[in-house]
Design a protein around this motif. Structure first.
Motif, PDB file in Angstrom:
ATOM      1  N   ARG A 112       0.859  -8.058  10.368  1.00 58.25           N
ATOM      2  CA  ARG A 112       1.696  -6.953   9.921  1.00 58.25           C
ATOM      3  C   ARG A 112       1.021  -5.605  10.160  1.00 58.25           C
ATOM      4  O   ARG A 112       1.670  -4.638  10.538  1.00 58.25           O
ATOM      5  N   GLY A 113      -0.257  -5.514   9.908  1.00 60.74           N
ATOM      6  CA  GLY A 113      -0.977  -4.275  10.192  1.00 60.74           C
ATOM      7  C   GLY A 113      -0.408  -3.061   9.490  1.00 60.74           C
ATOM      8  O   GLY A 113      -0.489  -1.942  10.000  1.00 60.74           O
ATOM      9  N   ASP A 114       0.174  -3.260   8.297  1.00 62.62           N
ATOM     10  CA  ASP A 114       0.893  -2.159   7.642  1.00 62.62           C
ATOM     11  C   ASP A 114       0.390  -1.840   6.239  1.00 62.62           C
ATOM     12  O   ASP A 114       1.070  -1.187   5.467  1.00 62.62           O
ATOM     13  N   LYS A 115      -0.807  -2.311   5.890  1.00 62.03           N
ATOM     14  CA  LYS A 115      -1.402  -2.070   4.565  1.00 62.03           C
ATOM     15  C   LYS A 115      -0.552  -2.661   3.443  1.00 62.03           C
ATOM     16  O   LYS A 115      -0.563  -2.176   2.319  1.00 62.03           O
ATOM     17  N   SER A 116       0.199  -3.700   3.777  1.00 60.96           N
ATOM     18  CA  SER A 116       0.997  -4.399   2.764  1.00 60.96           C
ATOM     19  C   SER A 116       0.112  -5.379   1.998  1.00 60.96           C
ATOM     20  O   SER A 116      -1.054  -5.599   2.345  1.00 60.96           O
ATOM     21  N   GLY A 117       0.683  -5.997   0.958  1.00 71.96           N
ATOM     22  CA  GLY A 117      -0.055  -7.014   0.236  1.00 71.96           C
ATOM     23  C   GLY A 117      -0.402  -8.192   1.119  1.00 71.96           C
ATOM     24  O   GLY A 117      -1.497  -8.757   1.040  1.00 71.96           O
ATOM     25  N   THR A 118       0.534  -8.561   1.996  1.00 72.98           N
ATOM     26  CA  THR A 118       0.285  -9.664   2.932  1.00 72.98           C
ATOM     27  C   THR A 118      -0.824  -9.294   3.911  1.00 72.98           C
ATOM     28  O   THR A 118      -1.711 -10.115   4.201  1.00 72.98           O
ATOM     29  N   HIS A 119      -0.789  -8.076   4.413  1.00 73.50           N
ATOM     30  CA  HIS A 119      -1.823  -7.618   5.347  1.00 73.50           C
ATOM     31  C   HIS A 119      -3.186  -7.581   4.657  1.00 73.50           C
ATOM     32  O   HIS A 119      -4.204  -8.008   5.234  1.00 73.50           O
ATOM     33  N   ALA A 120      -3.222  -7.088   3.401  1.00 68.50           N
ATOM     34  CA  ALA A 120      -4.484  -7.042   2.648  1.00 68.50           C
ATOM     35  C   ALA A 120      -5.048  -8.451   2.470  1.00 68.50           C
ATOM     36  O   ALA A 120      -6.253  -8.679   2.606  1.00 68.50           O
ATOM     37  N   ALA A 121      -4.162  -9.411   2.158  1.00 67.20           N
ATOM     38  CA  ALA A 121      -4.612 -10.797   2.009  1.00 67.20           C
ATOM     39  C   ALA A 121      -5.153 -11.339   3.330  1.00 67.20           C
ATOM     40  O   ALA A 121      -6.213 -11.983   3.372  1.00 67.20           O
ATOM     41  N   GLY A 123       0.823  -1.216   0.000  1.00 69.88           N
ATOM     42  CA  GLY A 123       0.000   0.000   0.000  1.00 69.88           C
ATOM     43  C   GLY A 123       0.850   1.256   0.000  1.00 69.88           C
ATOM     44  O   GLY A 123       0.577   2.209  -0.742  1.00 69.88           O
ATOM     45  N   GLN A 124       1.918   1.258   0.795  1.00 70.00           N
ATOM     46  CA  GLN A 124       2.819   2.412   0.830  1.00 70.00           C
ATOM     47  C   GLN A 124       3.589   2.543  -0.483  1.00 70.00           C
ATOM     48  O   GLN A 124       3.829   3.656  -0.958  1.00 70.00           O
ATOM     49  N   ALA A 125       3.984   1.415  -1.063  1.00 65.34           N
ATOM     50  CA  ALA A 125       4.699   1.457  -2.342  1.00 65.34           C
ATOM     51  C   ALA A 125       3.826   2.060  -3.433  1.00 65.34           C
ATOM     52  O   ALA A 125       4.278   2.901  -4.225  1.00 65.34           O
ATOM     53  N   ILE A 126       2.566   1.658  -3.467  1.00 66.60           N
ATOM     54  CA  ILE A 126       1.650   2.201  -4.470  1.00 66.60           C
ATOM     55  C   ILE A 126       1.417   3.689  -4.230  1.00 66.60           C
ATOM     56  O   ILE A 126       1.348   4.481  -5.183  1.00 66.60           O
ATOM     57  N   ASP A 127       1.336   4.094  -2.970  1.00 65.91           N
ATOM     58  CA  ASP A 127       1.201   5.527  -2.666  1.00 65.91           C
ATOM     59  C   ASP A 127       2.429   6.310  -3.141  1.00 65.91           C
ATOM     60  O   ASP A 127       2.311   7.456  -3.590  1.00 65.91           O
ATOM     61  N   MET A 128       3.617   5.697  -3.046  1.00 69.55           N
ATOM     62  CA  MET A 128       4.819   6.340  -3.587  1.00 69.55           C
ATOM     63  C   MET A 128       4.670   6.573  -5.079  1.00 69.55           C
ATOM     64  O   MET A 128       5.065   7.625  -5.605  1.00 69.55           O
ATOM     65  N   GLY A 129       4.091   5.596  -5.779  1.00 69.48           N
ATOM     66  CA  GLY A 129       3.855   5.761  -7.209  1.00 69.48           C
ATOM     67  C   GLY A 129       2.875   6.877  -7.492  1.00 69.48           C
ATOM     68  O   GLY A 129       3.077   7.671  -8.421  1.00 69.48           O
ATOM     69  N   ARG A 130       1.830   6.957  -6.703  1.00 72.82           N
ATOM     70  CA  ARG A 130       0.847   8.035  -6.893  1.00 72.82           C
ATOM     71  C   ARG A 130       1.503   9.414  -6.735  1.00 72.82           C
ATOM     72  O   ARG A 130       1.159  10.361  -7.434  1.00 72.82           O
ATOM     73  N   VAL A 138       5.055  -5.100  -6.705  1.00 74.88           N
ATOM     74  CA  VAL A 138       4.241  -5.317  -5.505  1.00 74.88           C
ATOM     75  C   VAL A 138       3.361  -6.563  -5.657  1.00 74.88           C
ATOM     76  O   VAL A 138       3.412  -7.248  -6.688  1.00 74.88           O
ATOM     77  N   HIS A 139       2.514  -6.833  -4.643  1.00 80.41           N
ATOM     78  CA  HIS A 139       1.703  -8.052  -4.691  1.00 80.41           C
ATOM     79  C   HIS A 139       0.328  -7.872  -4.059  1.00 80.41           C
ATOM     80  O   HIS A 139      -0.002  -8.469  -3.038  1.00 80.41           O
ATOM     81  N   ASP A 140      -0.477  -7.046  -4.691  1.00 77.31           N
ATOM     82  CA  ASP A 140      -1.887  -6.912  -4.326  1.00 77.31           C
ATOM     83  C   ASP A 140      -2.621  -6.554  -5.614  1.00 77.31           C
ATOM     84  O   ASP A 140      -2.761  -5.386  -5.966  1.00 77.31           O
ATOM     85  N   GLN A 141      -3.082  -7.583  -6.332  1.00 77.53           N
ATOM     86  CA  GLN A 141      -3.585  -7.364  -7.687  1.00 77.53           C
ATOM     87  C   GLN A 141      -4.733  -6.367  -7.735  1.00 77.53           C
ATOM     88  O   GLN A 141      -4.813  -5.554  -8.658  1.00 77.53           O
ATOM     89  N   VAL A 142      -5.624  -6.415  -6.747  1.00 79.19           N
ATOM     90  CA  VAL A 142      -6.755  -5.474  -6.733  1.00 79.19           C
ATOM     91  C   VAL A 142      -6.246  -4.032  -6.671  1.00 79.19           C
ATOM     92  O   VAL A 142      -6.686  -3.168  -7.434  1.00 79.19           O
ATOM     93  N   ALA A 143      -5.303  -3.771  -5.767  1.00 81.69           N
ATOM     94  CA  ALA A 143      -4.742  -2.426  -5.622  1.00 81.69           C
ATOM     95  C   ALA A 143      -3.923  -2.028  -6.853  1.00 81.69           C
ATOM     96  O   ALA A 143      -3.932  -0.861  -7.266  1.00 81.69           O
TER      97      ALA A 143
END
Length: 274
Positions: free
Chosen positions: A143-152, A66-73, A82-87
């Motif tokens: 993890r609680g960090d909005k990561s792909g693993t946390h999203a899963a 989630g943070q990586a994608i926000d960096m892209g934004r 990254v690894h959260d296909q929906v995001a």
């Protein structure tokens, strides 16, 4: 008196050095990626091979997906891996990334203490296992960090019929950190934890933890790469970033990914071509 040729050489040398430094700077891209790819040891193995092939350096910023994608934004990276296909599909639809390229996959595993207070060992149903953990109020580290693993993980709790916000208690620990630190927390607490297999295989401080649930098709974990859209952020090094993505999905890049192993076990499986 300085000879004309010497004078020219003195003038040209700093310019050549400046050009060389500029070239070195422009041959570096920033990739925002996940802690799971970094902490698994993949990048120290993969990126030198890419540099050898192209001369391009890749600076990795490893955070949650989630943070990586926000960096892209924000335009703070050239490439996202990254690894959260929906995001990932959402950030492409929003126009902040150009196109999503599938690169590789591994899987998630449910790790827990050998004592297994929730009695989930040997199962292949992640949803049933989580329901048992919650019912037993057994320690769980997230993890609680909005990561792909946390999203899963959050998707799995929801699909298991567990209202996590209502059921959270002392048994559930949000670490707000990457995969490695969360595994350390789980090890110190003798807690259950959802981990990507790559980081688990690279993890040394296992204590009393072992894999208890694996093999559920829901635990499939796909990774994708995307170029940050230069139309949104003109400073993005689009040509170099796309060169990196093209290499990742090329036969050579895919072969390097497949060759990365720990203890003879392959961590990531290339699937850029389906």
């Amino acid at each position: 008196m300085i000879h004309l040729k010497t004078l020219r050489a003195l003038l040209v040398a700093p310019l050549a050095l400046s050009a060389a430094l500029a070239m070195a700077q422009t041959s570096t891209i920033v990739m925002a990626s996940t802690t799971s790819t970094e902490q698994s040891g993949l990048f120290p193995y993969l990126l030198p091979e890419f540099k050898k092939a192209t001369g391009i350096d890749v600076k990795v910023v490893a955070v949650g997906t989630g943070q990586a994608i926000d960096m892209g934004r924000r335009g703070d990276a050239d490439v996202l891996f990254v690894h959260d296909q929906v995001a990932e599909e959402k950030v492409v639809a929003e126009g902040f990334a150009v196109k999503r390229f599938p690169v590789m996959y591994n899987d998630f595993v449910l790790v827990g203490p050998k004592g297994d207070p929730a009695k989930v060992a040997g199962g292949k149903d992640i949803l049933a296992a989580l329901a048992k953990i919650q019912a037993a109020q057994a320690p769980f580290a997230s993890r609680g960090d909005k990561s792909g693993t946390h999203a899963a993980e959050l998707r799995y709790w929801k699909d298991a019929g567990v209202d996590l916000e209502a059921k959270k208690g002392a048994w559930y620990r949000d670490t707000g950190s990457g995969m490695g630190p969360t595994l350390n927390t789980a090890s110190s607490m003798n807690a259950y934890v959802l981990a990507d297999r790559g980081t688990w295989l690279a993890f040394k401080n296992r204590g009393d933890l072992e894999i208890l649930v694996e093999g559920d098709k829901r635990l499939f974990n796909q990774y994708g790469a995307m170029l940050v859209n230069p139309a949104k952020h003109p400073h993005v090094k689009a040509a170099l970033g796309q060169q990196f993505i093209d290499w990742l999905v090329s036969p050579r890049g895919q072969a390097v990914i497949a060759a990365y192993k720990i203890g003879g076990e392959q961590l990531f499986f290339p699937n850029a071509n389906g």
